[in-house]
Design a protein around this motif. Structure first.
Motif, PDB file in Angstrom:
ATOM      1  N   GLU A 295       0.980  12.446  -9.154  1.00  0.00           N
ATOM      2  CA  GLU A 295       1.971  12.011 -10.142  1.00  0.00           C
ATOM      3  C   GLU A 295       3.040  11.127  -9.508  1.00  0.00           C
ATOM      4  OE1 GLU A 295       3.359  15.628 -11.883  1.00  0.00           O
ATOM      5  OE2 GLU A 295       1.553  15.906 -13.074  1.00  0.00           O
ATOM      6  N   ILE A 296       3.453  11.479  -8.307  1.00  0.00           N
ATOM      7  CA  ILE A 296       4.458  10.665  -7.617  1.00  0.00           C
ATOM      8  C   ILE A 296       3.859   9.324  -7.212  1.00  0.00           C
ATOM      9  CG2 ILE A 296       5.881  10.506  -5.532  1.00  0.00           C
ATOM     10  CD1 ILE A 296       6.410  13.533  -5.884  1.00  0.00           C
ATOM     11  N   LEU A 297       2.624   9.341  -6.738  1.00  0.00           N
ATOM     12  CA  LEU A 297       1.943   8.104  -6.382  1.00  0.00           C
ATOM     13  C   LEU A 297       1.877   7.181  -7.599  1.00  0.00           C
ATOM     14  CD1 LEU A 297       0.332   6.325  -4.433  1.00  0.00           C
ATOM     15  CD2 LEU A 297      -1.702   7.679  -5.018  1.00  0.00           C
ATOM     16  N   GLU A 298       1.498   7.725  -8.740  1.00  0.00           N
ATOM     17  CA  GLU A 298       1.408   6.952  -9.979  1.00  0.00           C
ATOM     18  C   GLU A 298       2.771   6.370 -10.354  1.00  0.00           C
ATOM     19  OE1 GLU A 298       0.772   8.063 -14.612  1.00  0.00           O
ATOM     20  OE2 GLU A 298      -0.723   8.885 -13.228  1.00  0.00           O
ATOM     21  N   THR A 299       3.822   7.157 -10.222  1.00  0.00           N
ATOM     22  CA  THR A 299       5.167   6.682 -10.550  1.00  0.00           C
ATOM     23  C   THR A 299       5.593   5.548  -9.627  1.00  0.00           C
ATOM     24  OG1 THR A 299       5.811   8.838 -11.418  1.00  0.00           O
ATOM     25  CG2 THR A 299       7.600   7.355 -10.756  1.00  0.00           C
ATOM     26  N   ILE A 300       5.373   5.713  -8.333  1.00  0.00           N
ATOM     27  CA  ILE A 300       5.746   4.663  -7.373  1.00  0.00           C
ATOM     28  C   ILE A 300       4.980   3.380  -7.676  1.00  0.00           C
ATOM     29  CG2 ILE A 300       5.675   3.960  -4.946  1.00  0.00           C
ATOM     30  CD1 ILE A 300       6.205   6.925  -4.235  1.00  0.00           C
ATOM     31  N   LEU A 301       3.684   3.495  -7.949  1.00  0.00           N
ATOM     32  CA  LEU A 301       2.888   2.313  -8.260  1.00  0.00           C
ATOM     33  C   LEU A 301       3.379   1.628  -9.537  1.00  0.00           C
ATOM     34  CD1 LEU A 301      -0.670   3.598  -7.336  1.00  0.00           C
ATOM     35  CD2 LEU A 301       0.719   1.938  -6.072  1.00  0.00           C
ATOM     36  N   ARG A 302       3.758   2.419 -10.536  1.00  0.00           N
ATOM     37  CA  ARG A 302       4.290   1.843 -11.776  1.00  0.00           C
ATOM     38  C   ARG A 302       5.586   1.084 -11.504  1.00  0.00           C
ATOM     39  NH1 ARG A 302       8.076   3.880 -14.697  1.00  0.00           N
ATOM     40  NH2 ARG A 302       7.758   6.009 -13.981  1.00  0.00           N
ATOM     41  N   LEU A 303       6.463   1.679 -10.699  1.00  0.00           N
ATOM     42  CA  LEU A 303       7.734   1.021 -10.388  1.00  0.00           C
ATOM     43  C   LEU A 303       7.507  -0.267  -9.600  1.00  0.00           C
ATOM     44  CD1 LEU A 303       9.850   4.172  -9.483  1.00  0.00           C
ATOM     45  CD2 LEU A 303      10.129   2.700 -11.498  1.00  0.00           C
TER      46      LEU A 303
ATOM     47  N   LEU B  11       0.858  -1.182   0.000  1.00  0.00           N
ATOM     48  CA  LEU B  11       0.000   0.000   0.000  1.00  0.00           C
ATOM     49  C   LEU B  11       0.893   1.231   0.000  1.00  0.00           C
ATOM     50  CD1 LEU B  11      -2.754   1.435   0.246  1.00  0.00           C
ATOM     51  CD2 LEU B  11      -2.524   1.206   2.732  1.00  0.00           C
ATOM     52  N   VAL B  12       0.651   2.126  -0.947  1.00  0.00           N
ATOM     53  CA  VAL B  12       1.437   3.360  -1.055  1.00  0.00           C
ATOM     54  C   VAL B  12       0.509   4.530  -0.753  1.00  0.00           C
ATOM     55  CG1 VAL B  12       2.852   4.815  -2.531  1.00  0.00           C
ATOM     56  CG2 VAL B  12       2.896   2.321  -2.832  1.00  0.00           C
ATOM     57  N   LEU B  13       0.868   5.315   0.243  1.00  0.00           N
ATOM     58  CA  LEU B  13       0.117   6.517   0.600  1.00  0.00           C
ATOM     59  C   LEU B  13       0.964   7.727   0.241  1.00  0.00           C
ATOM     60  CD1 LEU B  13      -2.139   8.149   1.957  1.00  0.00           C
ATOM     61  CD2 LEU B  13      -1.030   7.689   4.162  1.00  0.00           C
TER      62      LEU B  13
END
Length: 101
Positions: A14-22, A7-9
């Motif tokens: 945009e940063i959330l999207e990048t972290i999820l993609r990685l 889970l990423v909070l």
């Protein structure tokens, strides 16, 4: 190979999207995003997570509440802060958190 739910909070979309993609680029990691503490708590009610990653914009009080909730729900759930620094650092932080519990 067991799937690892993360889970990423983060309150910066945009940063959330990048972290999820990685996270999604890793073979057995599955990322779930939350843009607010309320979304994070709702996600924790519906899913079992191996790790919670606190990203950009998560203040100290919210971070403390999330960490306490994780410990109460399951002491094995890791909860770490990620301040940026690229994919290599992110992967290293996640691997370390998963190994040390």
């Amino acid at each position: 190979m067991k799937e690892i739910n993360i889970l990423v909070l983060a309150d910066h979309a945009e940063i959330l999207e990048t972290i999820l993609r990685l996270i999604g680029n890793h073979d057995n990691w599955k990322g779930f995003g939350a843009g607010s503490a309320e979304q994070a708590f709702a996600a924790m009610e519906k899913n079992k997570f191996d790790l919670v990653l606190l990203g950009v914009g998560v203040d100290e009080e919210t971070g403390r509440q999330i960490m306490e909730h994780c410990r109460a729900a399951d002491p094995k759930i890791g909860c770490i802060r990620h301040y940026g620094g690229g994919s290599g650092l992110l992967y290293s932080e996640i691997r370390h958190a998963l190994q040390t519990g």
